[in-house]
Design a protein around this motif. Structure first.
Motif, short mmCIF file in Angstrom:
data_model
loop_
_atom_site.label_atom_id
_atom_site.label_comp_id
_atom_site.label_asym_id
_atom_site.label_seq_id
_atom_site.Cartn_x
_atom_site.Cartn_y
_atom_site.Cartn_z
N LEU A 168 0.83 -1.21 0.00
CA LEU A 168 0.00 0.00 0.00
C LEU A 168 0.86 1.26 0.00
O LEU A 168 0.52 2.25 -0.67
N GLN A 169 1.97 1.25 0.71
CA GLN A 169 2.87 2.41 0.71
C GLN A 169 3.44 2.66 -0.68
O GLN A 169 3.54 3.81 -1.12
N ARG A 170 3.79 1.58 -1.40
CA ARG A 170 4.30 1.76 -2.76
C ARG A 170 3.21 2.30 -3.69
O ARG A 170 3.48 3.12 -4.56
N ILE A 171 1.98 1.84 -3.48
CA ILE A 171 0.86 2.37 -4.28
C ILE A 171 0.68 3.86 -3.99
O ILE A 171 0.55 4.68 -4.90
N ARG A 172 0.69 4.22 -2.72
CA ARG A 172 0.51 5.62 -2.33
C ARG A 172 1.60 6.52 -2.90
O ARG A 172 1.33 7.66 -3.29
N SER A 173 2.82 6.01 -2.96
CA SER A 173 3.93 6.84 -3.46
C SER A 173 3.96 6.90 -5.00
O SER A 173 4.74 7.67 -5.56
N SER A 174 3.10 6.12 -5.66
CA SER A 174 3.10 6.08 -7.13
C SER A 174 2.45 7.32 -7.75
O SER A 174 2.64 7.58 -8.93
N GLY A 175 1.65 8.03 -6.98
CA GLY A 175 0.95 9.19 -7.52
C GLY A 175 -0.41 8.86 -8.10
O GLY A 175 -1.16 9.75 -8.46
N ALA A 176 -0.75 7.56 -8.21
CA ALA A 176 -2.07 7.14 -8.71
C ALA A 176 -2.84 6.58 -7.50
O ALA A 176 -2.55 5.49 -7.04
N PRO A 177 -3.79 7.33 -6.97
CA PRO A 177 -4.46 6.93 -5.74
C PRO A 177 -5.18 5.59 -5.86
O PRO A 177 -5.64 5.21 -6.94
#
Length: 177
Positions: free
Chosen positions: A115-124
């Motif tokens: 989830l942290q990697r998803i959050r840091s991707s810029g695509a919510p």
């Protein structure tokens, strides 16, 4: 697909309607006050879609449908070691960016890391589909509590981890298979 939308506060009315067979299609409970049901395409096209169990049979088929519905970013997470290159090519051909994340959904730290990697991707994170599961075939009489616990952990503990750890994310759709 016909749907009848109800606000979550009207769950009793939705259950009554279903019990009386007064509907055609699906009855959908929504956290939206007016019971409005959004089109799947409008949700999956606006951010990241997480498919837990995304490399298994059900998750792969689901990912293909999501890509056809306009998903722009698919995160396929799971314990499966084998990645089907043909599946990834098909998803990309349908316009989806595909990210593979090794993850055991019963491990809260592993889920949080993804989830942290998803959050840091810029695509919510807009949608979560929980299709992970463990198959333990056997006769009912030969089942033990331990075998039930092992088979149910991915579903039950995984669902709890996903619910709890995405509480602060802008998730608009969460589906548990």
């Amino acid at each position: 697909l016909r749907t009848s939308g109800y606000a979550s506060e009207d769950a009793a009315a939705a259950c009554r309607r279903m019990a009386q067979a007064g509907h055609i299609g699906k009855i959908v409970l929504s956290r939206r006050p007016e019971g409005e049901v959004q089109d799947l395409s409008s949700i999956v096209a606006r951010g990241t879609v997480l498919v837990v169990g995304g490399l298994g049979a059900l998750g792969s088929a689901l990912a293909q449908q999501l890509a056809r519905k306009g998903a722009k970013r698919l995160v396929l997470a799971g314990r499966a070691a084998h990645v089907d290159a043909k599946l990834i090519e098909e998803l990309q051909a349908d316009g989806a960016e595909v990210v593979i994340e090794p993850m055991d959904v019963t491990n809260p730290e592993a889920v949080e890391a993804v989830l942290q990697r998803i959050r840091s991707s810029g695509a919510p994170l807009k949608a979560v589909f929980h299709a992970a599961g463990v198959v333990q075939d056997g006769l009912l009489g030969s089942e033990t509590w331990e075998s039930y616990r092992q088979a149910g952990a991915a579903k039950i503990e995984g669902a709890w981890n996903l619910h709890r750890l995405t509480a602060g994310d802008p998730v608009e759709l969460m589906v548990f298979f």
